[in-house]
Design a protein around this motif. Structure first.
Motif, short mmCIF file in Angstrom:
data_model
loop_
_atom_site.label_atom_id
_atom_site.label_comp_id
_atom_site.label_asym_id
_atom_site.label_seq_id
_atom_site.Cartn_x
_atom_site.Cartn_y
_atom_site.Cartn_z
N ASP A 1 0.83 -1.21 0.00
CA ASP A 1 0.00 0.00 0.00
C ASP A 1 0.86 1.25 0.00
OD1 ASP A 1 -2.26 -1.56 0.06
OD2 ASP A 1 -2.58 -1.35 2.23
N LEU A 2 1.95 1.23 0.77
CA LEU A 2 2.82 2.40 0.82
C LEU A 2 3.41 2.68 -0.56
CD1 LEU A 2 4.46 4.58 2.28
CD2 LEU A 2 6.16 2.82 2.81
N LEU A 3 3.88 1.65 -1.24
CA LEU A 3 4.48 1.87 -2.55
C LEU A 3 3.43 2.35 -3.55
CD1 LEU A 3 6.87 -1.20 -2.71
CD2 LEU A 3 7.40 1.16 -2.09
N GLU A 4 2.23 1.81 -3.47
CA GLU A 4 1.15 2.30 -4.35
C GLU A 4 0.87 3.77 -4.09
OE1 GLU A 4 -3.61 1.52 -5.15
OE2 GLU A 4 -2.40 -0.08 -4.25
N SER A 5 0.88 4.15 -2.82
CA SER A 5 0.65 5.55 -2.47
C SER A 5 1.78 6.44 -2.98
CB SER A 5 0.52 5.70 -0.95
OG SER A 5 0.30 7.04 -0.57
N LEU A 6 3.03 5.99 -2.85
CA LEU A 6 4.15 6.80 -3.31
C LEU A 6 4.14 6.95 -4.84
CD1 LEU A 6 7.09 5.54 -1.06
CD2 LEU A 6 5.71 7.60 -0.79
N ILE A 7 3.75 5.89 -5.53
CA ILE A 7 3.64 6.00 -6.99
C ILE A 7 2.55 7.02 -7.35
CG2 ILE A 7 2.91 4.75 -9.07
CD1 ILE A 7 4.29 2.27 -7.86
N ARG A 8 1.46 7.01 -6.58
CA ARG A 8 0.39 7.97 -6.87
C ARG A 8 0.85 9.40 -6.59
NH1 ARG A 8 -5.23 7.59 -7.86
NH2 ARG A 8 -5.67 9.59 -8.83
N VAL A 9 1.63 9.58 -5.53
CA VAL A 9 2.19 10.91 -5.27
C VAL A 9 3.07 11.36 -6.44
CG1 VAL A 9 3.79 12.22 -3.82
CG2 VAL A 9 2.09 10.73 -2.76
N CYS A 10 3.90 10.46 -6.93
CA CYS A 10 4.76 10.78 -8.06
C CYS A 10 3.93 11.13 -9.29
CB CYS A 10 5.69 9.60 -8.36
SG CYS A 10 6.95 9.93 -9.60
N GLU A 11 2.88 10.39 -9.50
CA GLU A 11 1.99 10.64 -10.63
C GLU A 11 1.31 12.00 -10.51
OE1 GLU A 11 -0.79 7.42 -12.44
OE2 GLU A 11 -1.97 8.46 -10.93
N GLU A 12 0.87 12.35 -9.32
CA GLU A 12 0.12 13.59 -9.11
C GLU A 12 1.02 14.81 -9.00
OE1 GLU A 12 -3.23 14.10 -8.76
OE2 GLU A 12 -3.85 12.00 -9.02
N GLU A 13 2.21 14.64 -8.38
CA GLU A 13 3.02 15.80 -8.03
C GLU A 13 4.33 15.89 -8.79
OE1 GLU A 13 3.33 16.62 -3.88
OE2 GLU A 13 1.45 15.62 -3.41
N GLY A 14 4.69 14.85 -9.53
CA GLY A 14 5.83 14.99 -10.42
C GLY A 14 7.07 14.24 -10.02
N ASN A 15 7.20 13.84 -8.76
CA ASN A 15 8.37 13.03 -8.38
C ASN A 15 8.11 12.30 -7.08
OD1 ASN A 15 8.78 15.89 -7.37
ND2 ASN A 15 10.32 14.80 -6.19
N PHE A 16 8.91 11.26 -6.87
CA PHE A 16 8.80 10.52 -5.61
C PHE A 16 9.27 11.41 -4.47
CE2 PHE A 16 9.20 6.72 -8.41
CZ PHE A 16 8.04 6.08 -8.02
N PRO A 17 8.57 11.39 -3.35
CA PRO A 17 9.00 12.22 -2.22
C PRO A 17 10.15 11.58 -1.46
CG PRO A 17 7.00 11.04 -1.64
CD PRO A 17 7.29 10.72 -3.09
N ILE A 18 11.03 12.43 -0.94
CA ILE A 18 12.06 11.99 0.00
C ILE A 18 11.49 12.01 1.41
CG2 ILE A 18 14.34 12.54 0.96
CD1 ILE A 18 14.35 11.39 -1.88
N GLY A 19 10.58 12.91 1.66
CA GLY A 19 9.82 12.93 2.89
C GLY A 19 8.42 13.39 2.54
N TYR A 20 7.42 12.84 3.19
CA TYR A 20 6.04 13.18 2.84
C TYR A 20 5.21 13.29 4.10
CZ TYR A 20 1.92 13.45 -0.14
OH TYR A 20 0.80 13.88 -0.79
#
Length: 713
Positions: free
Chosen positions: A342-361
Motif C-alpha cells: 500500500d505504501l508503494l502504491e501511495s508513493l507512486i500515486r504521489v509521483c503521478e500527481e506531483e511529479g516526483n517521488f518524495p524523499i519525505g512526505y
C-alpha cells in the motif's frame, strides 16, 4: 533524545493522541528545540494544557509538528485556556495514555485507526467543561506554530458538532460527539463564549489575525463522573469523519473500552509477528519497545487522500525516508507485506500527481520533499518489492515513474555531469539507477537496463582515489567519513578504491575507534568550535546519523564479519536502554528502532538488493512471521549476559558465528537472499566466543563481483 512520545497510537494508523505541553518535537515533554549536545529544559515539570492529535514520532528538526484539535478538560474559566497544569500518575500502554491533571481531572485517551476517544473523570463541580480548540497547531517554540488558513465550525446540538480546518493546505475534518446529558454546548472565539451561535466561518486566517476558536461543552459534575469525547477524523469532509467514527465506535454511547480493546488487540497481533526467546528482561523490553516504535509510522489513511479523488491507500508521515528505507521499510515488507505494498502504491500515486517521488512526505500540500537529505530513495523499496513479488502494482507504470524520477532535482545535474554535490547524492542516484535497472531487466527491457547500468557505475566519481574516501563536499548530518562507508551496489569496487581488504578494514577500524582514546561528548549548547573538533575526529557517531546505520555491516564485504559482530554487539549493549535517553539519537519515525530489531535478530537488510547480511543474534531463538511463512533464527552455543549478585545484567562479551546452515544445508556465506527470509525456513547459527573463518571467503554479491569471490575489479 529519541524524540518519541508516550501517547496513544494504533499500528500504522492515521491518528495519535498525547498530552500537549508545546515542547519539541512531538508536543509532549520538557525540552526545547535541540539538534546538538544535551537538550535544555523548556519547563521544570511534566505538564499539559490539554491533549492534541497527530504527532511526529522520533523526528528531529522537521519544522512541522501537527498537534491539531486540542481537547482540554477544565474546571477554570474559559479565559484561562492555554495555561498548563502539572501531570501526575502518567500511564502509557499500547493504544492508551492516561494522566491526572493538577486540577484533579483524570484524563484517559485511546485511539483507533481514524478516531480518538477521550474519557475525563471530574471532581465535583458546578461548572465543569470540555473545551475543543480547533485553532491549535505546532509547538511553543520559535517558528513552531501552525496556523489554519481557513476554518468552518458548526454546533449541531445534542452533544454533536463538526468542523474543518485547512492546515498546511490539507482540509482536516472532525466529527465530535460528547457524552454529556444536560450539558450546554456553545461555540467560542478569542476565549469568549458566543451565546446562541451555531457556526463559525473564517475565510482567511493569518498569523496576525488568528484568535483561538472552537467548541465548549459545560455542565455540573458529581465526584467521579466521567465524560466521554469521541472524535472521528477525515481528510475528505465532515460526513466521512462521522462515518469513520461510527464505523469504529459502532454508534455506542460509551465507546472508550471497546476502542481501547480493539487497538490493544491490533498491537498484540502486530508486535507478535516477531517473537524472541532468551535474553534478559531488560533486553526483551528494549526489543519489544523497538518493534512497537517501528510500527507507529508511516500513517495510513485509506480512501482519505485530499489530493486525488479516488479510493485507495494514502500514506503520510513518510518523513524520514533517508532512514526508514534502510531498515523500517524492509521490516514492513517482511511482517506487514500488505501495508508495504500500500505504501508503494501511495508513493507512486504521489509521483503521478506531483511529479516526483518524495524523499519525505507529510500530511501537507506540496510533498515537502526534504530534497537536501537525499535523492531517489523510493527506488530501493520498489526494487525489493519487485524481486519479492510484493503487492499488486502495475510494474510497467512504476518503471516509467522510477526512470523519470531519476532526472529530477539533483538528478538533472547527475544525468548531465555524472556527479553532483552534495556528493552523497551522487551515491544515492547511482544506486537508484542500479535499482531501476534491476526492475527494467526483469521486465525484459534490456536496452533501458543497459543504459541505467552505465550510469549506475558512475558512483566512482564520488570517491577520491588518493584517500579512498568521498570527495570533499557538504553533507547533511555527518561528514565525509560517515558517508564513505555506506553499502553500495558495488562494494567490491568500492573496497578496491580504498586499496583492498586490509586498507578498507583499517579505515573502518579507525572510524569505529578500535584502539583509540575515548571521545568527550558535547554538553549543553556546544559552540561550533566544540562541534568542529568532534567532527574532525572522523569517528562513528553511534547511530545518531543516517549513514551510520549501515557502516558496521560494511566489514562483511571485506571478509570480516567478526568485526561487524563486535561493533553491532557494542551498539546493542551500550547504546540502547530501558530508561530516559534509551535511544542513541532521533528514532526517525522508527528507522533507528527497526535497526535494533534487525540487529537483534542477527540480520541486516541491504535495501534494493533483495539481500540480508547475517551476524550473531542477541537472542537464542527468534521467529519472524512473514506474509508467506515463519523464518526462524536459531542458535547453538548462545550465551546469555551474566547476572551480578545484585541482580543486574552485566555486559556480555561478543559472540561470533562459527558456522551456519540454511534449511539444513551448510551456509558458507554471511548473507542470505531476501527471498529466503520471506519464504520462511530455518537459519541455524553455531556461535562461539572466538571468531572462525566463517564468512571470510564468500563475500556478499557486488555488481562487479556477483558471486562474491572477493576478486576486486
Amino acid at each position: 533524545m529519541g524524540n518519541t512520545h508516550p501517547g496513544a497510537t494504533s499500528p500504522l494508523g492515521m491518528v495519535s493522541a498525547c498530552a500537549y505541553s508545546g515542547a519539541y518535537p512531538t508536543g509532549y515533554g520538557l525540552y526545547t528545540k535541540n539538534t546538538e549536545g544535551v537538550p535544555e529544559p523548556m519547563f521544570d515539570r511534566v505538564q499539559a494544557s490539554g491533549f492534541t492529535h497527530f504527532q511526529q514520532s522520533g523526528t528531529g528538526a522537521i519544522r512541522k509538528y501537527y498537534n491539531y484539535v486540542r481537547v482540554t478538560p477544565m474546571v477554570q474559566p474559559l479565559d484561562t485556556l492555554g495555561q498548563a497544569w502539572p501531570l501526575h500518575d502518567e500511564t502509557a500502554e499500547a493504544g492508551y495514555y492516561a494522566a491526572t491533571l493538577d486540577t484533579g481531572i483524570r484524563s484517559e485517551i485511546t485511539v483507533g485507526e481514524k478516531v480518538a476517544v477521550h474519557r475525563y473523570t471530574f471532581p465535583e463541580h458546578r461548572s465543569a467543561r470540555v473545551v475543543v480548540d480547533l485553532s491549535c497547531g505546532g509547538l511553543a517554540i520559535d517558528h513552531g506554530r501552525t496556523v489554519p488558513l481557513r476554518a468552518h465550525v458548526e454546533s449541531t446540538g445534542n452533544g454533536r458538532a463538526r468542523g474543518t480546518v485547512v492546515v498546511e493546505g490539507v482540509p482536516l475534518s472532525v466529527h465530535v460527539e460528547v457524552d454529556s446529558p444536560g450539558w450546554r454546548q456553545m461555540l467560542w472565539h478569542d476565549r469568549r463564549l458566543i451565546e446562541g451561535g451555531t457556526r463559525l466561518d473564517f475565510d482567511r486566517i493569518r498569523h496576525t489575525t488568528l484568535r483561538p476558536f472552537g467548541l465548549l461543552f459545560m455542565g455540573p459534575t458529581r465526584a467521579g463522573q466521567s465524560v466521554e469525547v469521541r472524535i472521528g477524523f477525515s481528510l475528505r469532509g465532515c460526513e466521512q469523519a462521522r462515518d469513520n467514527l461510527h464505523r469504529e465506535c459502532g454508534g455506542a454511547v460509551s465507546a472508550f473500552d471497546g476502542v481501547r480493546a480493539q487497538t490493544r488487540a491490533r498491537w498484540r497481533d502486530h508486535v507478535g509477528r516477531v517473537e524472541v526467546e532468551g535474553g534478559s528482561p531488560a533486553r526483551r523490553r528494549v526489543f519489544a519497545t523497538s518493534l512497537y516504535h517501528s510500527l507507529i509510522k508511516p500513517c495510513f489513511a485509506d480512501d482519505e487522500s485530499p489530493f486525488w479523488p479516488t479510493a485507495g491507500p494514502f500514506a503520510f508521515d513518510v518523513c524520514t525516508m533517508w532512514d526508514i528505507y534502510k531498515t523500517q521499510l524492509p521490516l514492513l515488507a517482511a511482517i506487514c507485506p500488505g501495508r508495504a505494498g500500500d505504501l508503494l502504491e501511495s508513493l507512486i500515486r504521489v509521483c503521478e500527481e506531483e511529479g516526483n517521488f518524495p524523499i519525505g512526505y507529510r500530511m501537507a500540500r506540496g510533498a515537502d520533499r526534504f530534497f537536501r537529505q537525499a535523492s531517489a530513495l523510493a527506488h530501493t523499496a520498489l526494487a525489493d518489492a519487485h524481486a519479492l513479488g510484493l503487492g499488486d502494482l502495475d510494474w510497467n507504470w512504476a518503471l516509467v515513474h522510477m526512470e523519470g524520477d531519476l532526472r529530477r532535482m539533483y538528478g538533472e545535474d547527475f544525468y548531465e555531469h555524472g556527479v553532483v554535490h552534495p556528493i552523497s547524492h551522487t551515491l544515492d542516484l547511482a544506486y537508484a539507477y542500479h535499482c531501476t535497472s534491476g526492475v527494467a531487466r526483469a521486465l525484459n527491457d534490456s536496452g533501458l537496463a543497459d543504459d541505467l547500468d552505465a550510469r549506475a557505475r558512475l558512483w566512482t566519481n564520488a570517491f577520491d582515489p588518493a584517500t579512498g574516501l568521498l570527495r570533499d563536499s557538504s553533507f547533511y548530518e555527518g561528514g565525509k567519513w560517515n558517508y564513505s562507508f555506506r553499502i553500495l551496489h558495488d562494494m567490491a569496487g568500492r573496497i578496491a578504491v580504498a586499496g583492498g581488504d586490509d586498507a578498507f578494514v583499517t579505515m573502518l577500524d579507525q572510524f569505529f575507534g578500535h584502539g583509540q582514546p575515548r571521545v568527550v561528548q558535547p554538553g549543553k549548547r556546544p559552540d561550533q568550535t566544540v562541534m568542529a573538533a568532534g567532527y574532525a575526529l572522523n569517528r562513528f557517531e553511534g547511530l545518531n546519523n543516517e549513514p551510520d546505520m549501515e557502516a558496521p555491516w560494511s566489514y562483511h564485504y571485506a571478509g570480516r564479519p567478526d568485526r561487524t559482530a563486535e561493533v553491532v554487539h557494542a551498539a546493542l549493549t551500550w547504546q540502547f536502554g530501558t530508561g530516559p535517553g534509551g535511544l542513541p539519537g532521533n528514532d526517525d519515525s522508527g528507522g533507528l528502532s527497526s535497526w535494533y530489531v534487525w540487529a537483534s535478530l542477527g540480520l541486516f537488510p541491504v535495501a534494493g538488493q533483495n539481500l540480508f547480511l547475517v551476524n550473531a543474534p542477541a537472542f537464542e531463538r527468534a521467529t519472524v512471521h512473514t506474509g508467506r511463512g515463519e523464518f526462524v533464527v536459531e542458535t547453538s552455543g548462545h550465551r546469555e549476559a551474566p547476572i551480578s549478585s545484585d541482580g543486574l545484567e552485566q555486559a556480555p562479551p561478543p559472540q561470533y558465528v562459527r558456522s551456519a546452515r540454511l534449511n539444513g544445508k551448510p551456509l558458507d556465506a554471511a548473507h542470505i537472499s531476501g527471498s529466503d527470509l520471506h519464504a520462511g525456513g530455518t537459519l541455524h547459527l553455531e556461535l562461539g566466543p572466538e571468531p572462525s573463518g566463517w564468512g571470510h571467503r564468500v563475500r556478499p554479491p557486488s555488481s562487479s563481483d556477483p558471486f562474491g569471490t572477493g576478486a576486486h575489479p
